[in-house]
Structures are given as structure tokens and as C-alpha cells.
Scaffold this motif. Structure first.
Motif, short mmCIF file in Angstrom:
data_model
loop_
_atom_site.label_atom_id
_atom_site.label_comp_id
_atom_site.label_asym_id
_atom_site.label_seq_id
_atom_site.Cartn_x
_atom_site.Cartn_y
_atom_site.Cartn_z
N VAL A 255 59.91 47.28 -20.82
CA VAL A 255 59.55 45.97 -20.29
C VAL A 255 58.09 46.01 -19.87
CG1 VAL A 255 60.03 44.19 -18.58
CG2 VAL A 255 61.90 45.63 -19.43
N THR A 256 57.35 44.96 -20.27
CA THR A 256 55.93 44.88 -19.94
C THR A 256 55.64 43.56 -19.25
OG1 THR A 256 55.35 46.24 -21.86
CG2 THR A 256 53.58 44.92 -20.88
N PHE A 257 54.99 43.62 -18.09
CA PHE A 257 54.47 42.44 -17.42
C PHE A 257 52.96 42.41 -17.63
CE2 PHE A 257 58.43 43.30 -15.32
CZ PHE A 257 58.95 42.07 -14.96
N LYS A 258 52.50 41.45 -18.41
CA LYS A 258 51.07 41.37 -18.69
C LYS A 258 50.33 40.77 -17.49
CE LYS A 258 49.63 42.29 -22.23
NZ LYS A 258 49.16 43.60 -22.76
N SER A 259 49.05 41.03 -17.43
CA SER A 259 48.25 40.53 -16.32
C SER A 259 48.14 39.01 -16.33
CB SER A 259 46.86 41.16 -16.35
OG SER A 259 46.20 40.87 -17.59
N ASP A 260 48.40 38.37 -17.48
CA ASP A 260 48.35 36.90 -17.54
C ASP A 260 49.70 36.26 -17.26
OD1 ASP A 260 49.75 37.54 -19.81
OD2 ASP A 260 48.35 36.59 -21.22
N ASN B 233 43.62 44.72 -12.15
CA ASN B 233 43.63 43.72 -13.22
C ASN B 233 44.20 44.37 -14.47
OD1 ASN B 233 43.21 41.37 -14.65
ND2 ASN B 233 41.07 41.87 -15.14
N SER B 234 45.50 44.67 -14.43
CA SER B 234 46.13 45.42 -15.51
C SER B 234 47.59 45.03 -15.62
CB SER B 234 46.01 46.93 -15.26
OG SER B 234 46.68 47.28 -14.06
N ALA C 162 53.16 43.41 -26.41
CA ALA C 162 52.18 42.34 -26.66
C ALA C 162 52.88 40.99 -26.73
CB ALA C 162 51.41 42.61 -27.94
N PRO C 163 53.50 40.55 -25.64
CA PRO C 163 54.18 39.24 -25.66
C PRO C 163 53.18 38.10 -25.88
CG PRO C 163 53.99 40.04 -23.42
CD PRO C 163 53.54 41.16 -24.30
#
Length: 266
Positions: free
Chosen positions: A44-49, A31-32, A58-59
Motif C-alpha cells: 500500500v502506498t500513500f502518495k504525497s498528493d 514531503n514524501s 504509482a496511483p
């Protein structure tokens, strides 16, 4: 499968890279977030949501792009291989109501010639058929209801305004629309004022400053800024008296003197 002492080594731990049901999968069982780094910088960041950030960790939207440089630049580039007039590249929008969609789009078209392009905003009234509504062409001309504007602003249909249309840089020259009233002003003078009411009135030049001419010399009324202030000419645009008639005149009534007494024929 990739695990470590933090994630644990169970079937629901860590990350898995594999092939399943005809697709290559990268699965994060934790869950991360998932982050991609270039050297030591997170790019590039893929958020857990499900949100994706490019240049931000922090998109706050589904796709959030940030560039920290102070230079002007394009952050998104859409390109197609369309090479004919009328081909386009664009973005579609669909919401949860109003039919299956799409409900709107922004498109860039090639045309009207091979070296030109124009951009249009499209919407739908039937839940799927997109129609061009607002267009800006290669010259900067804007069309509403037309994709081929002939003027700086070209409205193919009815246009409504609340009150005034101004001449740029000239705040006292305008057209004013009020309830049952039309005013045309120039230089702060109301050149034309028609007020339709129970006692309708039409005023021409409220300041009595302009020379007023109807059909060259048919009727002339001298204004204070001209050479014939207060003089009226019929058939002449240079009256020498309060009333100057250049030609024959017919009177079916009588003349009154300064005391408002009717003269007698003689």
C-alpha cells in the motif's frame, strides 16, 4: 517521533505517531510518500498528493487498485449486514454542481424475495433525492423506469431509436423508422411500408411474394410464392380466377371489356 540522519531531527522533520484532539494520528512531516511493506513487497502506498495505491506504487486516481495475477477476480467487495428485502449496499456520487447531493448511486438491493438481488443505477433531478432509473434483476431482465421488469427489456415510458430494431442473427428482418415512414421487413422483403408525405403511400409486400389475407377469407390476394399468384378472392382464400367472389356481388356501375369499352345491360 521518528527521525534519522536523512530527515533531520527538527520539529518539522520525520514522522510522528501520537494522540491529538480525540484521534490517533500518524503524521509524515516529510514531503514524501508513505509505504507499507509485507516482507520485501510494497503493498500500500500513500502518495504525497493524497492518492492511494494498493498493489501499485504509482496511483493515478484517488484510489487505484492493481492485481498482477492473470486470474479473474473481484478487486473490491462491499458488504452490509442488511437482511430484509429492500435493504441495499452501494456507492454514492456527488459533484460540485446540482445541489448538495448525492447526485447518483449504484446500489444492490435484496429482493424481490429473500434469496434474490438486483442492481440499480440511481440519479436525481432535485439535487439530493435518488430515484432508480436503470435496473437489472436476478433473472438478467433490464428495466428502464421500473425496478421490477417483466421482460428481457422493460421500458416504463417512451423510448426513442434512431432507425432500426433487428431480430438477432437475422439482419434482413427488422423494423425501420424513418422521418414520417414505417417499414416492417422480413427475410429481406418489405412486408409493410407506409410513407406519409404529400402523396402518401401504403405498400404491402414489395416483392409480391406473400399470400395476403384479411380476416381469414374476407379478402385474399395471392402472391408469387403461393399457389394463387395474382388471384384475388373475396370470401374465399383459394380463388380459381383473377377475381373470385364467393357470394353475391352488387355492381352499381358497368363492366368494361379489354378494350376499355363499357358494355350494355342485357
Amino acid at each position: 517521533k521518528i527521525t534519522d540522519s536523512v530527515t533531520g531531527a527538527g520539529g518539522g522533520d520525520g514522522m510522528r505517531l501520537g494522540y491529538n484532539s480525540g484521534e490517533l494520528r500518524l503524521q509524515n512531516f516529510e514531503n514524501s510518500d508513505i509505504a507499507f511493506f509485507l516482507q520485501t513487497t510494497e503493498r500500500v502506498t500513500f502518495k504525497s498528493d493524497g492518492k492511494v495505491g494498493i498493489g501499485t506504487t504509482a496511483p493515478d486516481t484517488n484510489l487505484h487498485i492493481v492485481d498482477s495475477t492473470i486470474n479473474s477476480k473481484d478487486l473490491l467487495h462491499l458488504k452490509t449486514s442488511g437482511d430484509s428485502v429492500g435493504d441495499y449496499v452501494g456507492i454514492k456520487f456527488t459533484n460540485g454542481v446540482g445541489g448538495a447531493g448525492p447526485h447518483a448511486a449504484i446500489r444492490v438491493y435484496g429482493g424481490p424475495s429473500a434469496n434474490d438481488a438486483y442492481i440499480s443505477l440511481l440519479t436525481t433531478t432535485d439535487g439530493g433525492t435518488l430515484v432508480q432509473g436503470l435496473t437489472q434483476d436476478y433473472r438478467g431482465y433490464v428495466g428502464i423506469g421500473t425496478d421490477a421488469p417483466s421482460y428481457t427489456l422493460d421500458v416504463a415510458g417512451t423510448m426513442g431509436i434512431d432507425e432500426r430494431i433487428y431480430h438477432n442473427g437475422d439482419a434482413d428482418t427488422y423494423i425501420q423508422l424513418l422521418d414520417d415512414r414505417l417499414i416492417l421487413a422480413a427475410g429481406g422483403h418489405e412486408a409493410f411500408d407506409y410513407d406519409e408525405n404529400g402523396t402518401s403511400t401504403l405498400k404491402i409486400d414489395d416483392a409480391d411474394a406473400a399470400d395476403i389475407t384479411f380476416h381469414t377469407t374476407d379478402l385474399f390476394i395471392g402472391g408469387s410464392e403461393g399457389s394463387y399468384d395474382g388471384k384475388v378472392g373475396i370470401g374465399i382464400a383459394a380463388p380459381t380466377q383473377k377475381l373470385h367472389v364467393a357470394g353475391n356481388m352488387r355492381l352499381t356501375g358497368g363492366f368494361y371489356d379489354k378494350d376499355n369499352s363499357l358494355g350494355s345491360a342485357g
